[in-house]
Design a protein around this motif. Structure first.
Motif, PDB file in Angstrom:
ATOM      1  N   ARG A  59       0.827  -1.210   0.000  1.00 44.96           N
ATOM      2  CA  ARG A  59       0.000   0.000   0.000  1.00 44.96           C
ATOM      3  C   ARG A  59       0.860   1.259   0.000  1.00 44.96           C
ATOM      4  O   ARG A  59       0.506   2.270  -0.592  1.00 44.96           O
ATOM      5  CB  ARG A  59      -0.924   0.015   1.237  1.00 44.96           C
ATOM      6  CG  ARG A  59      -2.173  -0.848   1.104  1.00 44.96           C
ATOM      7  CD  ARG A  59      -3.134  -0.239   0.082  1.00 44.96           C
ATOM      8  NE  ARG A  59      -4.327  -1.040  -0.089  1.00 44.96           N
ATOM      9  CZ  ARG A  59      -5.419  -0.919   0.641  1.00 44.96           C
ATOM     10  NH1 ARG A  59      -5.460  -0.025   1.619  1.00 44.96           N
ATOM     11  NH2 ARG A  59      -6.458  -1.681   0.414  1.00 44.96           N
ATOM     12  N   SER A  60       2.000   1.175   0.685  1.00 45.98           N
ATOM     13  CA  SER A  60       2.943   2.301   0.662  1.00 45.98           C
ATOM     14  C   SER A  60       4.323   1.779   1.066  1.00 45.98           C
ATOM     15  O   SER A  60       4.443   0.730   1.701  1.00 45.98           O
ATOM     16  CB  SER A  60       2.505   3.429   1.604  1.00 45.98           C
ATOM     17  OG  SER A  60       2.613   3.025   2.953  1.00 45.98           O
ATOM     18  N   PHE A  61       5.352   2.524   0.655  1.00 44.55           N
ATOM     19  CA  PHE A  61       6.730   2.160   1.000  1.00 44.55           C
ATOM     20  C   PHE A  61       7.478   3.465   1.218  1.00 44.55           C
ATOM     21  O   PHE A  61       7.619   4.281   0.313  1.00 44.55           O
ATOM     22  CB  PHE A  61       7.360   1.347  -0.137  1.00 44.55           C
ATOM     23  CG  PHE A  61       8.755   0.860   0.146  1.00 44.55           C
ATOM     24  CD1 PHE A  61       9.110   0.402   1.407  1.00 44.55           C
ATOM     25  CD2 PHE A  61       9.724   0.876  -0.854  1.00 44.55           C
ATOM     26  CE1 PHE A  61      10.407  -0.045   1.672  1.00 44.55           C
ATOM     27  CE2 PHE A  61      11.017   0.422  -0.607  1.00 44.55           C
ATOM     28  CZ  PHE A  61      11.354  -0.039   0.660  1.00 44.55           C
ATOM     29  N   ARG A  62       7.920   3.690   2.443  1.00 42.15           N
ATOM     30  CA  ARG A  62       8.567   4.958   2.744  1.00 42.15           C
ATOM     31  C   ARG A  62       9.932   4.736   3.392  1.00 42.15           C
ATOM     32  O   ARG A  62      10.163   3.736   4.087  1.00 42.15           O
ATOM     33  CB  ARG A  62       7.679   5.832   3.644  1.00 42.15           C
ATOM     34  CG  ARG A  62       7.247   5.197   4.925  1.00 42.15           C
ATOM     35  CD  ARG A  62       6.198   6.019   5.670  1.00 42.15           C
ATOM     36  NE  ARG A  62       5.724   5.319   6.858  1.00 42.15           N
ATOM     37  CZ  ARG A  62       6.339   5.369   8.027  1.00 42.15           C
ATOM     38  NH1 ARG A  62       7.441   6.086   8.183  1.00 42.15           N
ATOM     39  NH2 ARG A  62       5.844   4.704   9.066  1.00 42.15           N
ATOM     40  N   SER A  63      10.775   5.693   3.133  1.00 41.42           N
ATOM     41  CA  SER A  63      12.133   5.704   3.694  1.00 41.42           C
ATOM     42  C   SER A  63      12.936   4.456   3.347  1.00 41.42           C
ATOM     43  O   SER A  63      13.874   4.100   4.073  1.00 41.42           O
ATOM     44  CB  SER A  63      12.088   5.882   5.223  1.00 41.42           C
ATOM     45  OG  SER A  63      11.354   7.034   5.576  1.00 41.42           O
ATOM     46  N   ASN A  64      12.543   3.779   2.261  1.00 41.80           N
ATOM     47  CA  ASN A  64      13.212   2.526   1.876  1.00 41.80           C
ATOM     48  C   ASN A  64      13.243   1.510   3.014  1.00 41.80           C
ATOM     49  O   ASN A  64      14.095   0.629   3.066  1.00 41.80           O
ATOM     50  CB  ASN A  64      14.652   2.790   1.411  1.00 41.80           C
ATOM     51  CG  ASN A  64      14.699   3.210  -0.044  1.00 41.80           C
ATOM     52  OD1 ASN A  64      13.684   3.199  -0.728  1.00 41.80           O
ATOM     53  ND2 ASN A  64      15.879   3.592  -0.513  1.00 41.80           N
ATOM     54  N   ARG A  65      12.272   1.650   3.928  1.00 40.28           N
ATOM     55  CA  ARG A  65      12.318   0.797   5.121  1.00 40.28           C
ATOM     56  C   ARG A  65      10.949   0.276   5.542  1.00 40.28           C
ATOM     57  O   ARG A  65      10.815  -0.888   5.906  1.00 40.28           O
ATOM     58  CB  ARG A  65      12.944   1.586   6.277  1.00 40.28           C
ATOM     59  CG  ARG A  65      13.226   0.727   7.484  1.00 40.28           C
ATOM     60  CD  ARG A  65      13.872   1.531   8.588  1.00 40.28           C
ATOM     61  NE  ARG A  65      14.141   0.684   9.739  1.00 40.28           N
ATOM     62  CZ  ARG A  65      14.400   1.132  10.963  1.00 40.28           C
ATOM     63  NH1 ARG A  65      14.420   2.436  11.192  1.00 40.28           N
ATOM     64  NH2 ARG A  65      14.630   0.296  11.958  1.00 40.28           N
ATOM     65  N   PHE A  66       9.919   1.132   5.504  1.00 36.54           N
ATOM     66  CA  PHE A  66       8.610   0.770   6.064  1.00 36.54           C
ATOM     67  C   PHE A  66       7.608   0.423   4.951  1.00 36.54           C
ATOM     68  O   PHE A  66       7.254   1.283   4.141  1.00 36.54           O
ATOM     69  CB  PHE A  66       8.058   1.908   6.919  1.00 36.54           C
ATOM     70  CG  PHE A  66       8.970   2.309   8.039  1.00 36.54           C
ATOM     71  CD1 PHE A  66       9.086   1.511   9.169  1.00 36.54           C
ATOM     72  CD2 PHE A  66       9.723   3.475   7.957  1.00 36.54           C
ATOM     73  CE1 PHE A  66       9.938   1.878  10.215  1.00 36.54           C
ATOM     74  CE2 PHE A  66      10.572   3.852   8.981  1.00 36.54           C
ATOM     75  CZ  PHE A  66      10.691   3.050  10.125  1.00 36.54           C
TER      76      PHE A  66
END
Length: 480
Positions: A26-33
């Motif tokens: 659904r989402s991918f942020r900071s290449n981590r979450f």
């Protein structure tokens, strides 16, 4: 390692347990979450990857809409937005997704109209709104069957292809195997349906009621729950060409018993949804409130979604004769001040949604069951009252939607039924089997019809009936 759904993991207290979960990003942020969703719940599962020790090619492919497989350990989250998260030990891309193509619906659903979303059936259900609606629809369908099965009703599959028009409306889709460019003709130039597959003119059904009556008069109490079709060329937010109908039929049951059954049934399924779809209903209620804020004050609902559902559950349905309702409407302020679009002037008027909603929302302030309608605005199979001008019909009216159920005590007297058919030019030979049910141990019997999509619409608060069915069929539209 346990393979589980997101909904199961979010309810788990087994921290440090290793899980295997699959779903869509659904989402991918900071290449981590990663916010992962698999359709089992409205909420996403946060999956945390160690990007320094994860293949760079894998990270580039973690896009919105991509299908992934994650293995990892359930831990208490360090963030404030969620209670738990998966610390990822292994990740696999199962299906890539081009972010430019999927952002149309998944990333920015608020920027696009519901009409546009309906063109994206393969992605539409991944949005929060439609995921919630379709989960509620599924649970409602189960509740319908559970109600009747727990009360020893028998489920009957009535024909989809039929030679009869139950409603007498004539708005039916024709079914044929003939070559439409060169159909067989009679001497007078009319089409010779005797040469067709079934040897007669056939259509897609508008109702399973007449066939269900034959089973009720042998099995006692039955119900149908299947697709029905109406070729009404209407593009309103209330109409579909293909929809599902719930139709119970009960032998040895009069109109009062029919009203009792309908009220009990509706309250049961709504209570079931409130108890089993709390998360989705709260989301849909908030969505409806936000949508209401954009409307003119006069068009806003007096109750939010959850209040409407509880309004039905907590109030006894007020039973009012059509005659009494007409007097109330004739003397109402909106009628006297010409505020109704359809002014009520005399007994015999066919009530419109605005009249039905006035009775429920303004006058009685509770769900209403109207009964004993004029015979000339109702179907031929409804039992004629002793006054000779009204029939044992009933409609259930709800807030915000008007009529949601229509039913009646059926005309069990053969001679009266024949007279009514003759008046409406319905040939006896077409319904010989229906008339026969009145010759072999006829009895008082009753039933009602409830459009399933109308029920889903009321339960979810969606404004357009096209948004509560997976693949809407409407004029000029039969995609998928």
């Amino acid at each position: 390692m346990i393979q589980a759904k997101v909904a199961e993991i979010l309810k788990s207290d087994q921290f440090l347990q290793e899980y295997h979960v699959q779903g869509w990003v659904r989402s991918f942020r900071s290449n981590r979450f990663i916010a992962l969703n698999d359709g089992s719940t409205l909420k996403n599962l946060q999956c945390v990857i160690d990007f320094e020790n994860t293949n760079e090619d894998i990270i580039k492919r973690i896009n919105v809409g991509a299908a992934i497989s994650v293995k990892g350990t359930l831990k208490e989250s360090q963030g404030s937005q969620q209670r738990e998260e998966i610390e990822v030990s292994e990740i696999e891309i199962l299906g890539d997704a081009n972010p430019e193509e999927v952002k149309l619906t998944i990333l920015s659903p608020k920027k696009h109209s519901m009409e546009k979303l309906r063109e994206q059936a393969h992605l539409r259900v991944r949005t929060n709104t439609f995921g919630a609606v379709m989960r509620v629809r599924s649970r409602l369908s189960f509740a319908v069957h559970k109600y009747f099965q727990d009360r020893n009703f028998y489920y009957v599959n009535t024909p989809i292809i039929t030679g009869s028009d139950a409603e007498g409306a004539g708005e039916m889709f024709k079914v044929t195997a003939m070559d439409l460019k060169n159909p067989p003709k009679n001497e007078d130039g009319s089409i010779n349906y005797k040469e067709d597959f079934f040897g007669k003119e056939t259509n897609l059904t508008v109702s399973g009621q007449l066939e269900a009556e034959t089973f009720a008069l042998g099995l006692g109490q039955v119900y149908t729950f299947g697709p029905t079709f109406r070729a009404e060329n209407s593009n309103t937010s209330r109409h579909l060409a293909e929809f599902w109908m719930i139709e119970p039929e009960v032998a040895f049951c009069d109109l009062d018993g029919n009203m009792d059954l309908a009220e009990d049934f509706i309250k049961y399924v709504l209570k079931y949804i409130i108890e089993n779809c709390k998360e989705d209903l709260e989301f849909l209620a908030e969505r409806q409130e936000n949508e209401d804020k954009l409307k003119p004050k006069a068009d806003r609902s007096d109750m939010n979604l959850l209040e409407k559902l509880n309004f039905v559950l907590e109030n006894n349905f007020k039973r009012v004769s059509y005659t009494e309702a007409i007097e109330i409407l004739k003397n109402s302020k909106p009628n006297k001040k010409k505020k109704f679009n359809y002014i009520i002037e005399e007994w015999g008027a066919d009530l419109q949604s605005e009249h039905e909603r006035y009775l429920v929302e303004k006058h009685f302030k509770c769900p209403v069951i109207l009964f004993d309608y004029p015979a000339n605005i109702k179907a031929f199979y409804m039992r004629l009252n002793e006054d000779g001008k009204t029939v044992r019909a009933m409609d259930i009216l709800f807030p915000g939607i008007g009529e949601i159920v229509g039913g009646s005590q059926r005309e069990e007297r053969l001679d009266v039924l024949k007279e009514k058919m003759a008046e409406l030019d319905i040939p006896e030979e077409e319904l010989w089997w229906y008339l026969d049910t009145r010759k072999f141990g006829t009895c008082v019997h009753s039933g009602f019809g409830l459009g399933f999509e109308r029920l889903v619409q009321f339960t979810t608060g969606m404004g357009n009936i096209r948004d509560v069915i997976p693949f809407p069929r409407t004029p000029q539209n039969a995609e998928f």
